[in-house]
Design an enzyme around this catalytic site. Structure first.
Site, short mmCIF file in Angstrom:
data_model
loop_
_atom_site.label_atom_id
_atom_site.label_comp_id
_atom_site.label_asym_id
_atom_site.label_seq_id
_atom_site.Cartn_x
_atom_site.Cartn_y
_atom_site.Cartn_z
N ALA A 126 0.72 -1.17 0.19
CA ALA A 126 0.11 -0.05 0.06
C ALA A 126 0.91 1.27 -0.15
O ALA A 126 0.43 2.12 -0.69
CB ALA A 126 -0.93 -0.11 1.24
N TYR A 127 1.78 1.32 0.78
CA TYR A 127 2.89 2.38 0.75
C TYR A 127 3.48 2.69 -0.46
O TYR A 127 3.59 3.70 -1.05
CB TYR A 127 4.01 2.17 1.93
N LEU A 128 3.85 1.41 -1.11
CA LEU A 128 4.74 1.69 -2.34
C LEU A 128 3.67 2.09 -3.61
O LEU A 128 3.89 2.88 -4.42
CB LEU A 128 5.39 0.46 -2.79
#
Length: 212
Positions: A126-128
């Site tokens: 999700a961060y990337l």
């Protein structure tokens, strides 16, 4: 120069603000919590109170700047929703505000792995994904952008020597001190405009490493 750093109380941002202030620039840090202001002043920076996540526009904070740096992040303890509103949404708002106020220069702190979020585990994906979308938005914005994707961050003392590469998908550590020094150098190095690069500890002096 007048430089606004979004996410002004972050570990890299505080180092960057101090470097910029020491170099004679007006270093302004956008922060959400009033109690963080003392740390910015101690670094020689100007605290600017605003809410990157919830303010509809950042134009009022960006106005008058010569450049902006996005160094904000929802943090490792946050869920996917906040990564969308901070890591992606905040970066988009900062780009929109820069365009609205005529600020051309935008330096982004991104992440290694952002070129291929699908290869990451569930915890990082999700961060990337947020970082990848933010980077793509900035690239398409028409701004004079530089996207810096640091390796694994450490608190080791900076050496002033790095490896900066446009070949994406590599791995390695880099001290936060050196990330901040590279960000500061990018602001006055025209050859970094329009460039996305990964950053690791290395043997090349920063000024030389940024000659793309």
């Amino acid at each position: 120069m007048d430089i606004l750093v979004a996410g002004g109380h972050g570990q890299i941002a505080l180092r960057l603000l101090k470097l910029l202030a020491d170099q004679g620039h007006t270093a302004r840090g956008l922060i959400r919590k009033p109690e963080q202001a003392a740390d910015l002043r101690a670094a020689g920076a100007v605290p600017v109170l605003g809410d990157l996540e919830n303010d509809e526009s950042l134009a009022g904070y960006v106005k008058g700047a010569d450049a902006v740096v996005f160094a904000a992040g929802a943090g490792p303890g946050s869920g996917p929703a906040r990564k969308r509103t901070v890591d992606l949404g905040g970066a988009v708002k900062l780009a929109d505000a820069a365009r609205e106020t005529g600020v051309r220069r935008y330096v982004m702190v991104s992440s290694i792995g952002a070129q291929d979020p699908a290869s990451a585990g569930p915890a990082m994906r999700a961060y990337l994904e947020a970082k990848a979308e933010a980077d793509a938005y900035v690239v398409a914005s028409g701004l004079d952008y530089t996207i810096v994707r640091p390796g694994s961050l450490t608190d080791d003392p900076g050496t002033g020597r790095v490896r900066a590469t446009r070949e994406l998908g590599q791995r390695g550590p880099v001290p936060r001190d050196d990330v901040a020094a590279v960000l500061a150098a990018c602001l006055t190095t025209p050859s970094t405009i329009g460039v996305t690069f990964e950053l690791f500890t290395g043997d090349t002096p920063i000024a030389e490493a940024l000659r793309f």
